[in-house]
Design an enzyme around this catalytic site. Structure first.
Site, PDB file in Angstrom:
ATOM      1  N   GLY A  36       0.803  -1.222   0.000  1.00  0.00           N
ATOM      2  CA  GLY A  36       0.000   0.000   0.000  1.00  0.00           C
ATOM      3  C   GLY A  36       0.834   1.269   0.000  1.00  0.00           C
ATOM      4  CE1 TYR A  37       0.959   7.425   2.617  1.00  0.00           C
ATOM      5  CE2 TYR A  37       3.142   7.516   1.644  1.00  0.00           C
ATOM      6  CZ  TYR A  37       2.090   8.135   2.286  1.00  0.00           C
ATOM      7  OH  TYR A  37       2.173   9.463   2.594  1.00  0.00           O
ATOM      8  CG  HIS A  42       3.262   0.650  -5.453  1.00  0.00           C
ATOM      9  ND1 HIS A  42       3.397   1.722  -4.601  1.00  0.00           N
ATOM     10  CD2 HIS A  42       3.865  -0.389  -4.829  1.00  0.00           C
ATOM     11  CE1 HIS A  42       4.037   1.344  -3.501  1.00  0.00           C
ATOM     12  NE2 HIS A  42       4.337   0.074  -3.619  1.00  0.00           N
ATOM     13  CE  LYS A 189      14.439  -6.308 -14.208  1.00  0.00           C
ATOM     14  NZ  LYS A 189      15.401  -6.196 -15.319  1.00  0.00           N
TER      15      LYS A 189
HETATM   16  N1  LIG Z   1      10.415   2.752  -7.560  1.00  0.00           N
HETATM   17  C1  LIG Z   1       9.918   1.567  -7.863  1.00  0.00           C
HETATM   18  N2  LIG Z   1       9.999   1.102  -9.128  1.00  0.00           N
HETATM   19  C2  LIG Z   1       9.511  -0.116  -9.449  1.00  0.00           C
HETATM   20  N3  LIG Z   1       8.907  -0.940  -8.575  1.00  0.00           N
HETATM   21  C3  LIG Z   1       8.796  -0.524  -7.311  1.00  0.00           C
HETATM   22  C4  LIG Z   1       9.291   0.744  -6.889  1.00  0.00           C
HETATM   23  N4  LIG Z   1       9.034   0.879  -5.579  1.00  0.00           N
HETATM   24  C5  LIG Z   1       8.410  -0.251  -5.188  1.00  0.00           C
HETATM   25  N5  LIG Z   1       8.259  -1.092  -6.217  1.00  0.00           N
HETATM   26  C6  LIG Z   1       7.699  -2.425  -6.177  1.00  0.00           C
HETATM   27  O1  LIG Z   1       6.377  -2.398  -5.699  1.00  0.00           O
HETATM   28  C7  LIG Z   1       6.089  -3.630  -5.040  1.00  0.00           C
HETATM   29  C8  LIG Z   1       5.493  -3.323  -3.703  1.00  0.00           C
HETATM   30  O2  LIG Z   1       6.478  -2.680  -2.921  1.00  0.00           O
HETATM   31  P1  LIG Z   1       6.198  -1.926  -1.581  1.00  0.00           P
HETATM   32  O3  LIG Z   1       4.735  -1.835  -1.357  1.00  0.00           O
HETATM   33  O4  LIG Z   1       7.074  -2.472  -0.516  1.00  0.00           O
HETATM   34  O5  LIG Z   1       6.670  -0.460  -1.930  1.00  0.00           O
HETATM   35  P2  LIG Z   1       8.016   0.227  -1.647  1.00  0.00           P
HETATM   36  O6  LIG Z   1       7.926   1.582  -2.177  1.00  0.00           O
HETATM   37  O7  LIG Z   1       9.119  -0.678  -2.110  1.00  0.00           O
HETATM   38  O8  LIG Z   1       8.012   0.303  -0.088  1.00  0.00           O
HETATM   39  P3  LIG Z   1       9.231   0.413   0.875  1.00  0.00           P
HETATM   40  O9  LIG Z   1       9.568   1.846   0.896  1.00  0.00           O
HETATM   41  O10 LIG Z   1       8.639  -0.091   2.118  1.00  0.00           O
HETATM   42  O11 LIG Z   1      10.336  -0.472   0.407  1.00  0.00           O
HETATM   43  C9  LIG Z   1       7.412  -4.400  -4.949  1.00  0.00           C
HETATM   44  O12 LIG Z   1       7.456  -5.371  -5.978  1.00  0.00           O
HETATM   45  C10 LIG Z   1       8.425  -3.312  -5.173  1.00  0.00           C
HETATM   46  O13 LIG Z   1       9.635  -3.785  -5.715  1.00  0.00           O
END
Ligand SMILES: Nc1ncnc2c1ncn2[C@@H]1O[C@H](COP(=O)(O)OP(=O)(O)OP(=O)(O)O)[C@@H](O)[C@H]1O
Ligand SMILES: CC(C)(CO)[C@@H](O)C(=O)[O-]
Ligand code: BAL
Length: 324
Positions: A36-37, A42, A189
């Site tokens: 989320g968030y 995403h 990635k």
């Molecule tokens: N900048 C980004 N580019 C591509 N994919 C992303 C990016 N940020 C997050 N994701 C992907 O989105 C999916 C969900 O990730 P998550 O909800 O943990 O978000 P996050 O932004 O990575 O959060 P956190 O800051 O907690 O690491 C994961 O597969 C993650 O790799």
């Protein structure tokens, strides 16, 4: 703009029924697991899912099994209404948002969910028990005892400072695969090691799910988008740009023939330290095995984790010198 609001499903049986019904109609299901968030990173995964599937499920679940009690499980940012608005801004419909209240069995200890730092069996909280490695899940008392581990891939990089993290990730993703039964699942990635572990898990355990890795989405100034960026003060955020900047410099240097990893690592470590960051690791590893290398002679990925204030950020850059 999307036409229909996503159906919100909170119950895992209902989720599975929905999947089985649409699958029987010949539909291909794409799953995008998230905590989320939502941000544009995403949304790019969801866009990618749209290219591969007829119907899209986005899961939103902050998984207690992948946080240690000293991490930010309790304060992890959330904005459910904002997330739905962002999904509605896409040029196609997201079909389901799966947001289970919980995915684990707390048995008769469900009361403990409300108070952190409680042991499940009512036994005394001794120093010895505290010292044991636990995730928030065990800390809160559960009946769950089956875990998925990618024994080699989980050891290095983030696995060193977050020793139970990938156990929690692989297990919850396996649960999501079993509940949603997707045909394809998308991972960013940005979390490179996570993506490799999930791919390996799907292969080793014969999940009938195609795992797709999607490129890192960045802010205009190069910072990798991340839900945790919200924790950064404006000053820390500026300093954090040193990660992407130095990784890009290292990649250019490698492309110009500087292939000794020790030298490239020093370049990045010094740049981050000079900007006021604290490096957790800066490693150049094989893209598949994630094993460290001394010289870049095969497809590599330069992975970094660094602290800016109380925020730990990760980023990476793929370096494949055979790609011209
Ligand atoms: N900048 C980004 N580019 C591509 N994919 C992303 C990016 N940020 C997050 N994701 C992907 O989105 C999916 C969900 O990730 P998550 O909800 O943990 O978000 P996050 O932004 O990575 O959060 P956190 O800051 O907690 O690491 C994961 O597969 C993650 O790799
Ligand atoms: C894959 C995931 C949704 C599992 O909880 C999480 O680790 C994340 O958001 O990257
Ligand atoms: N983005 C993966 C989840 C985590 O770092 O906690």
């Amino acid at each position: 703009m999307a036409v229909r609001e996503p159906t919100i499903i909170k119950d895992k049986e209902q989720m599975r029924r929905w999947s089985r019904t649409v699958r029987a109609e010949g539909k291909i299901i794409g799953l995008v697991p998230t905590m989320g968030y939502l941000h544009k990173g995403h949304l790019s995964l969801i866009n990618e899912a749209h290219k591969h599937a007829h119907l899209i499920v986005v899961s939103i679940y902050v998984n207690p099994g992948q946080f240690s009690p000293s991490e930010d499980f309790a304060t992890y940012p959330s904005d459910f209404d904002g997330d739905i608005q962002k999904l509605m801004s896409l040029p196609f419909d997201v079909d389901v948002v799966f947001c289970p209240h919980d995915l684990y069995d707390y048995g008769t200890n469900s009361m403990l969910l409300e108070s952190s730092n409680s042991w499940s069996d009512g036994g005394e909280e001794t120093e010895e028990r505290r010292g044991k490695m636990v995730s928030c899940l065990e800390d809160r008392g559960i009946l769950h005892q089956t875990w998925v581990r990618a024994e080699k891939l989980e050891n290095g990089l983030c696995g060193k400072s977050r020793p139970l993290f990938f156990r929690g990730v692989a297990t919850v993703v396996a649960k999501l695969f079993n509940i949603v039964e997707p045909d394809v699942a998308l991972f960013g990635k940005k979390d490179y090691q996570q993506w490799r572990i999930i791919r390996r898990m799907a292969r080793d355990l014969d999940f009938a799910v195609e795992i797709i890795g999607s490129k890192i989405v960045r802010e205009d100034d190069g910072l990798a988008m991340s839900s945790r960026n919200v924790y950064l003060s404006p000053e820390e955020r500026k300093k954090a740009l040193s990660i992407n900047r130095s990784l890009s410099e290292a990649k250019s240097a490698a492309e110009k023939g500087k292939i000794i990893c020790k030298e490239l690592r020093s370049l990045v470590i010094e740049a981050i330290q000079e900007s006021g960051g604290r490096v957790d690791y800066a490693e150049i590893v094989d893209q598949e095995s994630l094993e460290a290398m001394e010289e870049i002679k095969r497809p590599a990925v330069f992975c970094v984790a660094a602290w800016f204030g109380k925020t730990r950020l990760i980023d990476n850059v793929e370096i494949d010198l055979s790609q011209g």
